[in-house]
Structure formats: C-alpha cells, structure tokens
Design an enzyme around this catalytic site. Structure first.
Site, PDB file in Angstrom:
ATOM      1  N   GLU A 118       0.749  -1.350  -0.096  1.00 39.91           N
ATOM      2  CA  GLU A 118      -0.205  -0.370   0.387  1.00 39.91           C
ATOM      3  C   GLU A 118       0.331   1.584  -0.229  1.00 39.91           C
ATOM      4  O   GLU A 118       0.465   2.194   0.049  1.00 39.91           O
ATOM      5  CB  GLU A 118      -0.766   0.008   0.786  1.00 39.91           C
ATOM      6  CG  GLU A 118      -1.959  -0.549   0.938  1.00 39.91           C
ATOM      7  CD  GLU A 118      -2.832  -1.293   2.187  1.00 39.91           C
ATOM      8  OE1 GLU A 118      -4.228  -1.608   1.478  1.00 39.91           O
ATOM      9  OE2 GLU A 118      -2.749  -0.717   3.553  1.00 39.91           O
ATOM     10  N   HIS A 144      -5.799  -2.632  11.154  1.00 40.88           N
ATOM     11  CA  HIS A 144      -6.671  -3.134  11.808  1.00 40.88           C
ATOM     12  C   HIS A 144      -7.724  -3.114  12.935  1.00 40.88           C
ATOM     13  O   HIS A 144      -7.844  -4.287  13.845  1.00 40.88           O
ATOM     14  CB  HIS A 144      -6.699  -4.646  11.112  1.00 40.88           C
ATOM     15  CG  HIS A 144      -5.948  -4.542   9.425  1.00 40.88           C
ATOM     16  ND1 HIS A 144      -5.592  -6.245   8.755  1.00 40.88           N
ATOM     17  CD2 HIS A 144      -6.590  -4.272   8.642  1.00 40.88           C
ATOM     18  CE1 HIS A 144      -4.884  -5.623   7.543  1.00 40.88           C
ATOM     19  NE2 HIS A 144      -5.284  -4.447   7.304  1.00 40.88           N
ATOM     20  N   GLU A 172     -13.915  13.358  24.900  1.00 39.90           N
ATOM     21  CA  GLU A 172     -12.433  13.884  24.720  1.00 39.90           C
ATOM     22  C   GLU A 172     -12.167  13.691  23.006  1.00 39.90           C
ATOM     23  O   GLU A 172     -11.247  14.154  22.588  1.00 39.90           O
ATOM     24  CB  GLU A 172     -11.075  13.914  25.446  1.00 39.90           C
ATOM     25  CG  GLU A 172     -11.465  14.431  26.130  1.00 39.90           C
ATOM     26  CD  GLU A 172     -10.030  14.270  27.111  1.00 39.90           C
ATOM     27  OE1 GLU A 172      -9.045  13.499  26.604  1.00 39.90           O
ATOM     28  OE2 GLU A 172     -10.173  14.369  28.486  1.00 39.90           O
ATOM     29  N   HIS A 213     -12.709  -2.922   6.876  1.00 43.16           N
ATOM     30  CA  HIS A 213     -11.003  -3.329   6.943  1.00 43.16           C
ATOM     31  C   HIS A 213     -10.575  -2.504   7.963  1.00 43.16           C
ATOM     32  O   HIS A 213      -9.570  -3.398   8.359  1.00 43.16           O
ATOM     33  CB  HIS A 213     -10.734  -2.505   5.031  1.00 43.16           C
ATOM     34  CG  HIS A 213      -9.148  -2.695   4.905  1.00 43.16           C
ATOM     35  ND1 HIS A 213      -8.397  -2.586   4.115  1.00 43.16           N
ATOM     36  CD2 HIS A 213      -7.961  -3.169   5.401  1.00 43.16           C
ATOM     37  CE1 HIS A 213      -7.643  -2.192   3.857  1.00 43.16           C
ATOM     38  NE2 HIS A 213      -6.863  -2.766   4.676  1.00 43.16           N
TER      39      HIS A 213
END
Length: 286
Positions: A118, A144, A172, A213
């Site tokens: 990637e 993941h 927060e 994903h």
C-alpha cells in the site's frame, strides 16, 4: 551508537509498530506504517545506508512535492510483530527520485522484499497531507482496528454519521479530531481506487475509515498519529458496547450537541458544524 537502531527516529518507529501489535491491531501481516523523514534524520541514518542502493522502481503515481524525500516503511508481507525482533528484515528506508515517481531502497529488507503493497496509497496521501498541513504531517498509519471495522457493518457509511457517533461516545473525541473522520466504502486494498478516494478525504480529515477493513490516519509525529488511532478505536469500542446493550435503540442519555460545543470552547478547538447539523441523535440508531 554503533548501528542505525540507536537513531531516535528508528527507535520511535519501531516502538510504534510494537504499540500497535500490543493493541491487537496487526494480525499476521496486517497494517502498515510510513514516515516522511526530516533532513537531519536522513543525515543521522545515512552512514548505515547500503553502499549500493537498490534499483529504481516505478510507483505508478507521482507527486512533485515529494521529490527527493526519504520514507521509513514497513515491508510488504512482513509481520509488524517481527519489526522489533528483526527490523533489518521487516522495514526499510526508501528514497524518492527527482521526478517524484519512483523509489529505491537505501536501507533494510536485507533478505529481500519491497515496501508495503500500500506504499503508493501512503505516498499519494503523504503528498496531500504535506500540502494541506504546510509540511507538518509526516506519519501515515494503517491498522485493522476491530471495533471501527465492526461499526462499518452497522452504521451508514457516511463521514458525518461516523463522526457524530464517535464524538458522542467519549468526551474528548471532539478535541482530538474536531474536523471529523472520513469514511471510504469498501474497495480493493492497495489499488488505485482506494488511494484516490482516501486522498479526497485527506484533504479535510486527519483520519479515514476503510469500510470492513480498518483505519487510516495521519499526524505530525508518531505519538499524535498513534493517539488519534487509539482514540477513534476506543470510541468505536464504546459505541459498539452501547449499541449492543440497547439493541440498537437510542440510549437513555447522551452527550448533547451543546455539550460538544462547550467542550470545543473550553479546549479552544472549532468543531465541524456541518457534522452537528447533518443528522440527529435519534437517526444514529436503528
């Protein structure tokens, strides 16, 4: 210091990989991390570079604002749990050519390999984040994260809906990501479509959820990027537990929109009002 692992940026990079593994976000070879190095960090690491760099490899994409840059990257098919054990075989430093369209390995992956599959997606998004943050952002991190993934099976795949749910799940959150989070529908990982879709969202968001994903975040340094990932995932965990406890029905009490605005004023951040006006609390639940 007698090796590259004594250089602080390498120590910090390796620690972040370990921290993600400890959270359970990196099964097998899942997830990846890239860092755009500062000039002084490159200088510190250069004495340990290969005598002969690897061959130039076309990226399939190009970016003028990343010409000549150096990146630390996890390796394709490598397990993040092994980064601390065998960093020389699990990660690498790559140099980008002066055309901004190719890379070569100058350190690491001693047993062979290439940067994460990637890397082109990271590269394109580094280009966007460098431009929109004036060079401040240097980290791109993908993991993941299970509760974020779980929510993508339940909520509409809309940036506004996810942001609102996350903001209202932990006090927060709106301070950590006041601009919100983007959502990318499912696409083949590592391909050009998901790279382009994520780039569009990274123009305005620090983080993008990849449906079914995981999570893709950016930040100026390792702590900030990891903290963003951790905060979003923890909020998703709280949301998932609350949704399960109520059977998907609206809870008895929530953080209101006015509560969120009050938090923003107290912490000096400006919330994305488009998100607050996009959907009501009742519409978050089914």
């Amino acid at each position: 210091m007698n090796n590259i692992f004594g250089v602080k940026v390498m120590e910090d990079y390796i620690r972040m990989c370990h921290d993600g593994v400890r959270q359970g976000w990196h099964e097998r070879n899942g997830g990846n991390l890239t860092y755009r190095m500062k000039e002084e960090e490159v200088a510190e690491c250069r004495p340990y570079f290969r005598a002969t760099p690897g061959s130039w490899v076309k990226l399939g994409v190009e970016a003028d604002n990343l010409k000549g840059e150096h990146f630390i990257s996890t390796g394709s098919g490598k397990f993040l749990q092994n980064v601390g054990l065998e960093p020389q075989n699990s990660i690498c430093i790559v140099e980008i050519n002066e055309e901004g369209d190719s890379y070569r390995i100058v350190w690491g992956l001693e047993n062979g390999g290439r940067p994460t599959s990637e890397f082109p997606t990271h590269f394109m998004n580094h280009s966007v984040r460098k431009r929109v943050t004036g060079g401040e952002n240097r980290v791109i991190y993908h993991a993941h994260t299970p509760y974020v993934i779980a929510l993508t099976y339940v909520l509409p795949l809309q940036s506004e809906v996810f942001t609102r749910m996350l903001w209202k799940s932990a006090t927060e959150c709106c301070v950590v990501f006041p601009g919100g989070v983007g959502v990318v529908p499912w696409m083949v990982p590592g391909g050009p479509e998901i790279a382009k879709a994520t780039c569009v969202l990274m123009e305005k968001y620090d983080a993008a959820i990849w449906a079914f994903h995981g999570l893709f975040v950016s930040g100026p340094d390792f702590d900030t990027a990891f903290g963003l990932m951790h905060t979003i995932e923890k909020a998703a965990q709280i949301a998932s537990i609350a949704l399960a406890a109520t059977g998907g029905k609206p809870p008895r009490q929530v953080i209101t929109d006015d509560n969120l605005r009050a938090i923003g004023r107290e912490f000096g951040v400006t919330l994305n009002e488009e998100i607050l006006s996009f959907v009501s609390d009742d519409e978050l639940y089914c």
